[in-house]
Design a protein around this motif. Sequence first.
Motif, PDB file in Angstrom:
ATOM      1  N   ASP A  95       4.427  -0.469 -11.629  1.00 18.51           N
ATOM      2  CA  ASP A  95       5.330   0.653 -11.896  1.00 18.51           C
ATOM      3  C   ASP A  95       6.760   0.130 -11.887  1.00 18.51           C
ATOM      4  OD1 ASP A  95       6.856   2.954 -12.005  1.00 18.51           O
ATOM      5  OD2 ASP A  95       5.884   3.928 -10.298  1.00 18.51           O
ATOM      6  N   ARG A  96       7.343  -0.015 -13.065  1.00 16.69           N
ATOM      7  CA  ARG A  96       8.676  -0.616 -13.171  1.00 16.69           C
ATOM      8  C   ARG A  96       9.749   0.170 -12.424  1.00 16.69           C
ATOM      9  NH1 ARG A  96      10.298  -1.663 -19.087  1.00 16.69           N
ATOM     10  NH2 ARG A  96      10.251   0.584 -18.975  1.00 16.69           N
ATOM     11  N   ARG A  97       9.502   1.457 -12.142  1.00 21.45           N
ATOM     12  CA  ARG A  97      10.494   2.267 -11.431  1.00 21.45           C
ATOM     13  C   ARG A  97      10.446   2.030  -9.926  1.00 21.45           C
ATOM     14  NH1 ARG A  97       8.223   7.757 -12.961  1.00 21.45           N
ATOM     15  NH2 ARG A  97       6.406   6.459 -12.641  1.00 21.45           N
ATOM     16  N   ALA A  98       9.344   1.479  -9.431  1.00 23.29           N
ATOM     17  CA  ALA A  98       9.151   1.310  -7.983  1.00 23.29           C
ATOM     18  C   ALA A  98       9.582  -0.083  -7.531  1.00 23.29           C
ATOM     19  CB  ALA A  98       7.695   1.555  -7.618  1.00 23.29           C
ATOM     20  N   ILE A  99      10.003  -0.142  -6.279  1.00 25.32           N
ATOM     21  CA  ILE A  99      10.379  -1.409  -5.640  1.00 25.32           C
ATOM     22  C   ILE A  99       9.375  -1.669  -4.521  1.00 25.32           C
ATOM     23  CG2 ILE A  99      12.152  -2.570  -4.237  1.00 25.32           C
ATOM     24  CD1 ILE A  99      12.967  -2.218  -7.136  1.00 25.32           C
ATOM     25  N   ARG A 100       8.926  -2.912  -4.439  1.00 23.77           N
ATOM     26  CA  ARG A 100       8.029  -3.311  -3.353  1.00 23.77           C
ATOM     27  C   ARG A 100       8.855  -4.087  -2.330  1.00 23.77           C
ATOM     28  NH1 ARG A 100       3.235  -1.583  -4.011  1.00 23.77           N
ATOM     29  NH2 ARG A 100       2.295  -2.889  -2.423  1.00 23.77           N
ATOM     30  N   VAL A 101       8.516  -3.866  -1.057  1.00 20.68           N
ATOM     31  CA  VAL A 101       9.223  -4.505   0.056  1.00 20.68           C
ATOM     32  C   VAL A 101       8.207  -5.345   0.801  1.00 20.68           C
ATOM     33  CG1 VAL A 101      10.564  -4.097   2.149  1.00 20.68           C
ATOM     34  CG2 VAL A 101      10.740  -2.493   0.230  1.00 20.68           C
ATOM     35  N   ARG A 102       8.543  -6.587   1.044  1.00 17.55           N
ATOM     36  CA  ARG A 102       7.622  -7.515   1.702  1.00 17.55           C
ATOM     37  C   ARG A 102       8.330  -8.260   2.823  1.00 17.55           C
ATOM     38  NH1 ARG A 102       4.508 -11.876  -1.854  1.00 17.55           N
ATOM     39  NH2 ARG A 102       3.473  -9.957  -2.495  1.00 17.55           N
ATOM     40  N   LEU A 103       7.593  -8.469   3.919  1.00 18.83           N
ATOM     41  CA  LEU A 103       8.115  -9.306   5.001  1.00 18.83           C
ATOM     42  C   LEU A 103       8.262 -10.743   4.510  1.00 18.83           C
ATOM     43  CD1 LEU A 103       5.997  -8.349   8.158  1.00 18.83           C
ATOM     44  CD2 LEU A 103       8.428  -7.912   7.786  1.00 18.83           C
ATOM     45  N   THR A 104       9.345 -11.383   4.893  1.00 15.16           N
ATOM     46  CA  THR A 104       9.463 -12.822   4.665  1.00 15.16           C
ATOM     47  C   THR A 104       8.718 -13.530   5.808  1.00 15.16           C
ATOM     48  OG1 THR A 104      11.491 -12.973   5.971  1.00 15.16           O
ATOM     49  CG2 THR A 104      11.745 -12.545   3.585  1.00 15.16           C
ATOM     50  N   GLU A 105       8.558 -14.836   5.689  1.00 11.91           N
ATOM     51  CA  GLU A 105       7.936 -15.583   6.787  1.00 11.91           C
ATOM     52  C   GLU A 105       8.736 -15.410   8.070  1.00 11.91           C
ATOM     53  OE1 GLU A 105       6.800 -19.657   6.053  1.00 11.91           O
ATOM     54  OE2 GLU A 105       6.151 -19.158   4.009  1.00 11.91           O
ATOM     55  N   GLU A 106      10.061 -15.435   7.937  1.00 12.20           N
ATOM     56  CA  GLU A 106      10.930 -15.239   9.107  1.00 12.20           C
ATOM     57  C   GLU A 106      10.748 -13.837   9.686  1.00 12.20           C
ATOM     58  OE1 GLU A 106      15.684 -15.228  10.302  1.00 12.20           O
ATOM     59  OE2 GLU A 106      15.077 -16.033   8.355  1.00 12.20           O
ATOM     60  N   GLY A 107      10.641 -12.836   8.830  1.00 12.30           N
ATOM     61  CA  GLY A 107      10.435 -11.462   9.280  1.00 12.30           C
ATOM     62  C   GLY A 107       9.107 -11.292   9.985  1.00 12.30           C
ATOM     63  N   LEU A 108       8.063 -11.917   9.445  1.00  5.90           N
ATOM     64  CA  LEU A 108       6.733 -11.855  10.063  1.00  5.90           C
ATOM     65  C   LEU A 108       6.753 -12.508  11.447  1.00  5.90           C
ATOM     66  CD1 LEU A 108       3.707 -11.162   9.870  1.00  5.90           C
ATOM     67  CD2 LEU A 108       3.395 -13.353   8.701  1.00  5.90           C
TER      68      LEU A 108
END
Length: 183
Positions: A124-137
């Motif tokens: 879905d081009r309108r949506a943004i996905r948010v992911r933990l970085t290795e540092e965040g994890l």
Amino acid sequence: MSEREAGRQPEAEADADAIDELRAQWRRERPDMGLAGLDAMALVGRIKRADHLLSKGMKPVFAEHGLEFAEFDVLATLRRVGAPHELTAGGLLKSAMVTSGAITNRLDKLERKGLIERHPDPADRRAIRVRLTEEGLALVDRAVVDHVANEERMLAGLTAEERRALDGALRRLLRSLGDTHLG
């Protein structure tokens, strides 16, 4: 005959708390409210006061990890959904129960810290996905251990049986108020 029926004030008890004092003041000033109304007011007051004190008690643990509660909430939400530790911004919004502006602010701060990354949703081009970085994890995994230990410390005044009873009562209250799903 109970103490209440005998007319004794709850603040005279050895285990009285600040809410007992407030309740007694209301009873003195507005005896027409009745005991059921004062009991309801006291219970809601205790829930709100406990929330305030528990939140205050959590701040130092999050600060040790360079986080605020709201930031930890986002990181923990991404962590508990499992690999790849990713949600849409809308999915985070449902879990956090805040405005879209507030979630955007949280994400901006976490992205600047290098703890999350955002990218377009391929479905879905309108949506943004948010992911933990290795540092965040790594950070959330360290912080959650300290957070749980702190919560256990803050609840140490209750026996295991009292914790279970309180947990069950609050679950029933939340369900009665319509809080049955995260979204």
